[in-house]
Scaffold this active site. Structure first.
Site, PDB file in Angstrom:
ATOM      1  N   THR A   1       0.821  -1.208   0.000  1.00 19.85           N
ATOM      2  CA  THR A   1       0.000   0.000   0.000  1.00 19.85           C
ATOM      3  C   THR A   1       0.856   1.259   0.000  1.00 19.85           C
ATOM      4  OG1 THR A   1      -1.827  -1.111   1.122  1.00 19.85           O
ATOM      5  CG2 THR A   1      -1.772   1.284   1.233  1.00 19.85           C
TER       6      THR A   1
ATOM      7  N   ASP B   1     -11.713   4.109   2.594  1.00 17.54           N
ATOM      8  CA  ASP B   1     -10.636   4.491   3.521  1.00 17.54           C
ATOM      9  C   ASP B   1      -9.677   5.493   2.879  1.00 17.54           C
ATOM     10  OD1 ASP B   1     -11.707   2.604   5.290  1.00 17.54           O
ATOM     11  OD2 ASP B   1     -10.430   1.012   4.526  1.00 17.54           O
TER      12      ASP B   1
ATOM     13  N   TRP C   1      -8.725   1.988  12.233  1.00 18.58           N
ATOM     14  CA  TRP C   1      -7.719   1.090  11.665  1.00 18.58           C
ATOM     15  C   TRP C   1      -6.650   0.824  12.721  1.00 18.58           C
ATOM     16  CZ3 TRP C   1      -3.197   2.666   8.040  1.00 18.58           C
ATOM     17  CH2 TRP C   1      -2.502   1.521   7.633  1.00 18.58           C
TER      18      TRP C   1
ATOM     19  N   ARG D   1     -13.853   4.567  10.225  1.00 17.33           N
ATOM     20  CA  ARG D   1     -13.749   3.356  11.028  1.00 17.33           C
ATOM     21  C   ARG D   1     -12.324   3.258  11.559  1.00 17.33           C
ATOM     22  NH1 ARG D   1     -13.911  -1.657   6.672  1.00 17.33           N
ATOM     23  NH2 ARG D   1     -12.444  -0.840   5.119  1.00 17.33           N
TER      24      ARG D   1
ATOM     25  N   ASP E   1      -7.818   4.140  -0.667  1.00 16.59           N
ATOM     26  CA  ASP E   1      -6.574   4.572  -0.016  1.00 16.59           C
ATOM     27  C   ASP E   1      -5.890   5.720  -0.764  1.00 16.59           C
ATOM     28  OD1 ASP E   1      -7.250   2.442   1.551  1.00 16.59           O
ATOM     29  OD2 ASP E   1      -5.276   1.521   1.571  1.00 16.59           O
TER      30      ASP E   1
END
Length: 683
Positions: free
Chosen positions: A451, A537, A600, A598, A510
């Protein structure tokens, strides 16, 4: 990051807020305008003063009258920068013309003090850092040619809502003329925000945010009908009365204002625009949202209405009589009413580009490297320019990137601080840095990028800035279903003091990774006047990050479905996480399909304490009525997720599934609290 593993307070307070500034245009650096240290020092007026030091008013403040030709404040006088009450009072009351730059928070002593401003003054905040706390300004009889601009004046409130004992205004005029009040944030005062009294005339009030108060501003308090006033492009919200109240004004021209009363708050409007006595008022192309009695008039007063929009209003909405044609006095252009809410929510109040200065020495030390695809610059790629920055460079290096699309990856390593990458086009869309790596994309030497490694632009150096450009990751999820790992980062930051100003960061999953160099390292990011686009996200990481006065755009997923999460913080315990403030969340997606966030817990780390606060932000109907959700076995309720005074169809009342900050909690979750001792200043 793997998608599958991841009451009604009134807000009455006084507190000290860390000040911050932003946005020095390159033109100001070139002009060599000086900023001074702990004590105010004058600067001789330069032959080419910055535009904000020579700006002149529009509206009735521009009309020649009473021996004064328009309103230009301290133009031609010396520019001084002040940081203390004594310095501000010294120059504001002086007989000579001055341009006075307020570069920090000045607390009035005693509370309620109003500095008696003399004629021929410009008082302007430095970027968004100029705060006057617990008092304001007074312009007495005969005072003229005064500009009060780009300041936040706040918090003289004494605990009594309709206060009859404390006449603590933000700005009061008694018999003044030729005054321009522009781009200020005025709020939470003991009495009025603006009082235009006792035959004050040739006044223009423009582009201000007026909020959180009983009385917004009153005009008149005299039997004489002499006041000429223009009120345009102001965002007036959560105020009860005098929005404005206009008594015996000869000419009152109100246009392109937004009056907003948000339902469910403790402040309820009693009326909007009021024409009293013998006032002649022209009211045009303004937007009224939820206001009771939006337009009212006395039997002896006149109101001519044109092109106004009323949404959810109730009660009196009146017009009648004859007024005047403003165009016989000055030129003006009307904006479309439909554009006003977005225009004023992003454009009213202090601007990062106004009042900001840079030291001559810093300007001299700055180095500019040019990048152009057509070979007209020093380098043809952005990475080549970064490579040319010497290791451990002690001063600012500006990489000026000409318009074009640069398909490349860029990495700014940790040993190259003080780098600015700036697009030189007219728009942030003109200069684009884009690539299409994803987490699962195979690397040439084996393995995959992961990522963090997928980022189009990766910043590991402190004191980095990006301005006026687009950073994108255009990885095609639909065409790459065979790849496992569709996280595709556009911009990754892993450093401290990162300033993102007027940029677009665009991707899908992302998009914007806001990280730190290590779990125990502080990494602050300030993003302003920008756009972030994504779906899953797409604002995430462990940085202490502020997204201010920006637009967060939700987009559908590769298969056309609407479902996603705006934030996924992985904040370390004891640190602040992600703050979204004064912004808008919208997009062409289905209603009630996106979560605000949310938790992480990266790597399953139970010691983390993820935090997202969303405050004073307009939420579209895309936001779920229960806007927070769990992730990878960790409950959002065990971490820090909250809202404060959000508006729009996606906002909601406090509940166990929708926590709202109290006024006291909100006082400790403002932009300055996130940034601490750092003042973001463009360079």
């Amino acid at each position: 990051m793997d998608e599958t593993t991841r009451g009604k307070p009134r807000h009455r307070r006084r507190r000290r807020t860390t000040a911050f500034a932003a946005g020095v245009p390159l033109a100001l650096i070139a002009a060599g305008v000086a900023v001074f240290g702990a004590h105010a020092q004058p600067q001789a007026a330069a032959a080419e003063a910055p535009a904000w030091a020579t700006a002149t008013a529009d509206g009735f403040a521009s009309v020649n009258a009473l021996g004064q030709n328009g309103t230009y404040g301290g133009r031609g006088g010396r520019i001084v920068t002040v940081r203390t009450l004594a310095e501000l009072e010294k120059y504001a009351t002086a007989p000579e013309p001055y341009v006075i730059v307020v570069a920090g928070t000045i607390t009035m002593n005693p509370v309620g003090k109003e500095i008696r401003v003399a004629s021929d003054k410009t008082i302007i905040g430095s970027g968004t850092s100029g705060h006057i706390v617990g008092g304001g300004f007074f312009l007495g009889p005969g005072v003229h040619n005064v500009i009060i601009r780009n300041l936040t004046i706040r918090d003289s409130y004494q605990g009594v809502w309709n206060d009859k004992d404390h006449d603590y205004d933000a700005i009061q005029m008694d018999g003044a003329h030729h005054v321009w009040i522009d781009h200020n944030d005025l709020r939470h005062m003991a009495d009025g925000l603006i009082d235009v009294r006792k035959d004050s005339t040739n006044i223009t009030v423009s582009w201000n945010e007026l909020s959180d108060n009983n009385k917004t501003f009153g005009i008149g308090w005299t039997e004489n009908t002499v006041t000429d006033i223009t009120i345009h492009h102001n965002w007036i919200r959560e105020t009860e009365q005098r929005n404005p109240s206009t008594d015996n004004a000869a000419h009152a021209h109100l246009y392109n204002n937004v009056l907003e009363d948000t339902p469910g708050t403790a402040i309820t409007s009693s009326y909007g625009n009021y024409s009293r006595g013998k006032t002649r008022m022209v009211l045009e192309n303004s937007y009224f949202q939820g206001v009771k009695n939006p337009v009212i008039k006395d039997a002896t007063a006149s109101i001519v209405q044109r092109g106004n929009v009323f949404s959810g209003t109730s009660g009196r909405n009146e017009s009648g009589g004859t007024a005047f044609d403003p165009k016989t006095y000055y030129r003006y252009t009307l904006d479309k009413v439909a554009d006003l809410p977005a225009l004023l929510k992003s454009g009213a109040g202090p601007r990062s580009s106004l009042g900001t200065t840079a030291t001559t020495t810093a300007a001299a030390a700055a180095t500019t490297l040019t990048v152009a695809k057509d070979g007209s610059g020093q380098y043809s790629t952005v990475q080549a320019a970064v490579n040319a920055v010497p290791a451990n460079n002690p001063s600012r290096v500006v990489i000026a990137v000409k318009p074009g699309t640069y398909r490349e990856t860029v990495k700014v390593p940790s040993n190259k601080p003080h780098v600015t990458i700036q697009g030189t086009g007219a728009s942030r869309k003109d200069t684009v840095i884009v690539y299409n790596n994803a987490s699962g994309t195979p690397k040439p030497g084996g393995g995959t990028y992961g990522t963090g490694g997928s980022a189009t632009v990766a910043v590991e150096a402190d004191d980095f800035q990006a301005r006026n450009l687009t950073i994108a990751n255009d990885f095609d999820e639909k065409a790459n279903q065979n790849i496992s790992g569709h996280q595709a980062v556009a911009l990754r930051t892993a450093s401290d003091k990162v300033f993102l100003d007027s940029v677009i960061v665009e991707g899908d999953q992302d998009t914007l990774l806001l990280d730190t160099a290590a779990k125990d390292r502080l990494g602050r990011v300030y993003m302003a006047n920008s756009y972030v686009v994504g779906n899953v996200d797409f604002i995430f990481g462990r940085a202490t990050a502020v997204i201010d006065r920006s637009v967060i755009t939700l987009k559908k997923r590769w298969d056309g479905t609407s479902a996603g999460y705006v934030t996924a913080p992985s904040t370390a315990a004891g640190r602040k996480g992600i703050l979204i403030a004064n912004s808008t969340v919208n997009g062409a997606v289905s209603d009630r399909t996106f979560y605000l966030g949310r938790p992480w817990h990266a790597g399953g780390d139970a010691t983390l304490d993820p935090q997202t606060t969303v405050r004073n932000t307009t939420l579209s109907a895309a936001i779920r009525t229960t806007p927070w959700t769990d992730m990878s076995g960790f409950s959002w309720k065990d971490d820090r997720f909250a809202e404060y005074q959000n508006t729009g169809p996606g906002a909601g009342a406090a509940s166990t599934d929708r926590p709202q900050l109290t006024a006291a909690q909100a006082a400790d979750q403002e932009v300055g609290d996130w940034l601490g001792d750092w003042t973001p200043t463009a360079s």
